[in-house]
Design an enzyme around this catalytic site. Structure first.
Site, PDB file in Angstrom:
ATOM      1  CG  ASP A  10      -1.613   1.494   1.449  1.00 45.03           C
ATOM      2  OD1 ASP A  10      -2.346   1.801   0.466  1.00 45.03           O
ATOM      3  OD2 ASP A  10      -1.481   1.678   2.507  1.00 45.03           O
TER       4      ASP A  10
HETATM    5 MG   LIG Z   1      -2.988   3.332   3.569  1.00 45.91          MG
END
Ligand SMILES: [Mg+2]
Length: 231
Positions: A10
């Site tokens: 991420d």
């Molecule tokens: Mg994040």
């Protein structure tokens, strides 16, 4: 033989400090709009924005709806009617300038990228994400960057991850792991496709959801231990 060969990262609040960049961009924006003196405008924005992104994760609203309406809804609370899209563009200008890394991110990526295949999985606006990763000099560590805007779905949608997997050569579920700070986007997404997950939880928040990460770390440098212990 090492267990993992593929790591899905991420971006926001996992390798780039989004919260800090967001605050700086909002400060500049509200100043420009002469709105910086309005009481709690920053906190109000964060509340509205978070609830819109949660609706987006649940598939209740579209990404465009979120981006074009968050400032409209914010200023509506102060009794002011604004062009939400225009303000969003100014905000994006300031946001694109922000690229502060999370502690240990560059070191981690530098030491992993020659031994693992690293990919970015991020919800967001393509131009913003590419600009910030490029400015932070992190782009080079990744084989490919999968931004939800380009894929047409966002985390945690199964369709998003299926599209990602289709584009990774020889993807092996057993040898892949996703790391991210969001239980509802990253960890839930990983659970849905059946790969291991690592919850990056720097503020040691309680997990008040049903979502179960395989691993949990509070510092990025702890990620080495997970990779090592599974070697
Ligand atoms: Mg994040």
């Amino acid at each position: 033989m090492k267990k993992y060969n593929t790591i899905l990262f991420d971006v926001d609040d996992t390798i780039l400090d989004f919260k800090k960049g967001e605050k700086e961009a909002l400060t500049a924006l509200f100043k420009e709009l002469d709105a910086d003196k309005k009481e709690n405008i920053m906190d109000e924005y964060i509340k509205i924005n978070q609830s819109l992104w949660r609706d987006l994760e649940k598939g209740k609203v579209t990404r465009d709806y979120v981006l074009n309406n968050r400032f409209y809804l914010l200023f509506q609370q102060f009794g002011i009617e604004v062009d939400g899209e225009m303000i969003e563009n100014r905000y994006r200008y300031y946001l694109d300038l922000q690229h502060e890394c999370i502690d240990g991110a560059t070191e981690l990526l530098e030491s992993l990228y020659q031994n693992y295949r690293l990919y970015i999985v991020t919800n967001g606006v393509s131009k913003t994400q590419y600009t910030r990763l490029g400015d932070a000099k992190l782009e080079k560590y990744f084989k490919e960057i999968f931004v939800s805007e380009d894929i047409g779905y966002q985390k945690p949608a199964k369709e998003y991850f299926e599209a990602v997997i289709n584009r990774i050569p020889d993807f092996d579920y057993e040898k892949s792991i996703i790391i991210g700070d969001s239980l509802t986007a990253d960890i839930l997404g990983g659970n849905r496709i059946g790969i291991d997950t690592c919850w990056f939880n720097p503020h040691k928040k309680d997990n008040d959801t049903e979502i179960k990460p395989t691993f949990e770390i509070s510092k990025l440098s702890d990620f080495y231990k997970i990779l090592d212990s599974n070697n």
